[in-house]
Write a protein that holds these residues in place. Sequence first.
Motif, short mmCIF file in Angstrom:
data_model
loop_
_atom_site.label_atom_id
_atom_site.label_comp_id
_atom_site.label_asym_id
_atom_site.label_seq_id
_atom_site.Cartn_x
_atom_site.Cartn_y
_atom_site.Cartn_z
N ALA A 135 3.87 31.82 -47.06
CA ALA A 135 3.21 32.82 -47.91
C ALA A 135 1.56 33.19 -47.42
CB ALA A 135 3.12 31.85 -49.17
N ASP A 136 1.62 32.98 -45.99
CA ASP A 136 0.06 33.38 -45.63
C ASP A 136 -1.15 32.73 -46.41
OD1 ASP A 136 1.30 35.40 -43.79
OD2 ASP A 136 1.22 36.64 -45.33
N GLY A 137 -0.55 31.48 -46.67
CA GLY A 137 -1.73 30.79 -47.61
C GLY A 137 -2.54 29.78 -46.52
N GLU A 138 -3.59 29.19 -46.97
CA GLU A 138 -4.44 28.24 -46.08
C GLU A 138 -4.07 26.74 -46.60
OE1 GLU A 138 -6.24 29.16 -43.67
OE2 GLU A 138 -6.22 31.18 -44.15
N LEU A 139 -3.89 26.01 -45.46
CA LEU A 139 -3.38 24.40 -45.65
C LEU A 139 -4.85 23.76 -45.74
CD1 LEU A 139 -0.56 24.18 -43.27
CD2 LEU A 139 -0.37 23.48 -45.70
N ALA A 140 -4.83 22.66 -46.78
CA ALA A 140 -5.84 21.46 -46.85
C ALA A 140 -5.18 20.51 -46.92
CB ALA A 140 -6.81 22.04 -48.03
N TYR A 141 -5.47 19.43 -46.23
CA TYR A 141 -4.70 18.04 -46.10
C TYR A 141 -5.49 17.28 -46.88
CZ TYR A 141 -2.16 20.24 -42.33
OH TYR A 141 -1.33 20.94 -41.48
N TYR A 142 -4.78 16.32 -47.68
CA TYR A 142 -5.47 15.09 -47.97
C TYR A 142 -4.75 13.61 -47.51
CZ TYR A 142 -1.65 14.93 -51.61
OH TYR A 142 -0.40 14.67 -52.33
N PRO A 143 -5.30 12.79 -46.92
CA PRO A 143 -4.71 11.84 -46.13
C PRO A 143 -3.89 10.67 -47.00
CG PRO A 143 -6.86 11.39 -46.14
CD PRO A 143 -6.74 12.68 -46.84
N LEU A 144 -2.68 10.29 -46.55
CA LEU A 144 -1.86 9.08 -46.81
C LEU A 144 -2.37 8.00 -45.81
CD1 LEU A 144 1.14 10.73 -48.18
CD2 LEU A 144 -0.80 10.59 -49.51
N SER A 145 -3.11 7.17 -46.31
CA SER A 145 -3.45 6.20 -45.25
C SER A 145 -3.21 4.63 -45.41
CB SER A 145 -5.25 6.07 -44.99
OG SER A 145 -5.67 5.83 -46.26
N ALA A 146 -3.03 3.88 -44.59
CA ALA A 146 -2.70 2.51 -44.82
C ALA A 146 -3.62 1.88 -45.85
CB ALA A 146 -2.56 1.67 -43.54
N GLU A 147 -5.03 2.29 -45.50
CA GLU A 147 -6.09 1.88 -46.42
C GLU A 147 -6.01 1.86 -48.03
OE1 GLU A 147 -11.12 2.70 -47.22
OE2 GLU A 147 -9.72 3.94 -45.76
N HIS A 148 -5.30 3.02 -48.24
CA HIS A 148 -5.06 3.16 -49.64
C HIS A 148 -3.37 3.12 -50.00
CE1 HIS A 148 -9.09 4.37 -50.66
NE2 HIS A 148 -9.01 4.92 -49.72
N ASP A 149 -2.67 2.14 -49.25
CA ASP A 149 -1.16 2.01 -49.39
C ASP A 149 -0.33 3.25 -49.27
OD1 ASP A 149 -1.70 -0.74 -49.70
OD2 ASP A 149 -2.36 -0.71 -52.01
N PHE A 150 -0.85 4.10 -48.34
CA PHE A 150 -0.24 5.35 -48.31
C PHE A 150 0.29 6.20 -49.58
CE2 PHE A 150 0.92 2.50 -44.64
CZ PHE A 150 0.71 3.49 -43.68
N LEU A 151 -0.68 6.09 -50.73
CA LEU A 151 -0.75 6.69 -51.73
C LEU A 151 -1.74 7.81 -51.88
CD1 LEU A 151 -0.26 3.62 -54.01
CD2 LEU A 151 1.44 5.55 -53.68
N PRO A 152 -1.81 8.85 -52.59
CA PRO A 152 -2.74 9.94 -52.54
C PRO A 152 -3.95 9.19 -53.44
CG PRO A 152 -0.65 10.74 -53.48
CD PRO A 152 -0.40 9.28 -53.20
N HIS A 153 -4.92 9.54 -52.61
CA HIS A 153 -6.50 8.91 -53.28
C HIS A 153 -7.53 10.04 -53.48
CE1 HIS A 153 -9.60 5.55 -53.98
NE2 HIS A 153 -10.37 6.33 -53.00
#
Length: 386
Positions: A135-153
């Motif tokens: 869609a010619d959009g811009e990506l912004a990532y949010y990490p899923l890390s072990a520190e937060h049990d691989f859940l959105p923080h």
Amino acid sequence: MKFSSRLDRFGDEVFAALNQRRLKLEAEGRTIYNLSVGTPDFAPYDHVAEALRDAAADPTMWKYSLRDLPELKQAVCDYYASRFGVEGITPDMVASCNGTQEGVGHLGLALLDPGDTALVPDPCYPVFEAGVKIADGELAYYPLSAEHDFLPHVADIDPAVADRAKYMIVSLPANPVGSVGTPEVYEEIIAFAREHDLLIVHDNAYSDIVYDGPRGGSFLQYPGALEVGVEFFSLSKSFNVTGARIGFLVGRSDVVSAFAKLRSQIDFGMFYPIQKAAIAALTGPLDQVEAQRLKYQERRDALCDGLERIGWERPNAHGTMFVWAKLPGGRTDSMAFCEELMDRAGVVVTPGASFGPHGEGYVRMALVLPPEGLQAAIAAIEAAGI
């Protein structure tokens, strides 16, 4: 011929590369344990297959459908009420798609103008990124890390990025990392969406494959979710119909309507016999779904117990048909490790780096063999000294 520069946004398909290497080893007579692709090895349920066969025997079912059957939309509404406890889903809040892969791949075209931003998890299922790029959009990532049990923080997401984003994809239970949402996480996400005026797009492909706790549910069952979000709901994994491509977008009617308008320009509707099979799945008994969940849990235990026994860190595996395992022995290059694992042990897995930058240092393993097959794979890894 000069092809579209849009294709340059997509890297080489990792599954194809791994498959070529696997075929070469099989041609050499090697025993291969393929844990790379998440296609269930269980059979579709008899009542679902029978509904498809009966419909396919009717010549009138072979025309363009051009629409979702009213009884199909109502079956989705009723299923959300009975299975997830979500009241108030009406037919105008439901649209079919050819699986979540196609649905997410096209949703960005309905929601994004060129340059608009979408938030996606990292690691994530690759089409989450691809749908934005198409869609010619811009990506912004949010990490899923072990520190937060691989859940959105959401507290760690830059507020300026959130204000700029048009939608945020959330996938729980999460492929590839195996995390399962909690009421607290969903409540935080809904509040975050309200604060930053963004749409939540929830991928709910694995609602029936959740371990060690309460039964899986729906994002839309939480207060406020229907005001800020939509959910992709798939029959693929619960009913073992991956090839039939049966998915739905459910939720806010304005978003569903925009999505359906886009799809009407590129698709003539779901094949009627497949719609009939979907109705049979949605209105039929669910005891087989629960029995299958327990079988997946046996496989999860066999694989995770075995990896831990031979010295690997115990993987993250609370839901989905995947196990997210940290590379053993201090290794850091997931693609090189996958090649080594295949060459030395005959075990095929997917490199974590193919799911995003934060996936590096991990591999994904699919629970597509019975416990004894997974135990044999563990024995091959142990024999190879990995």
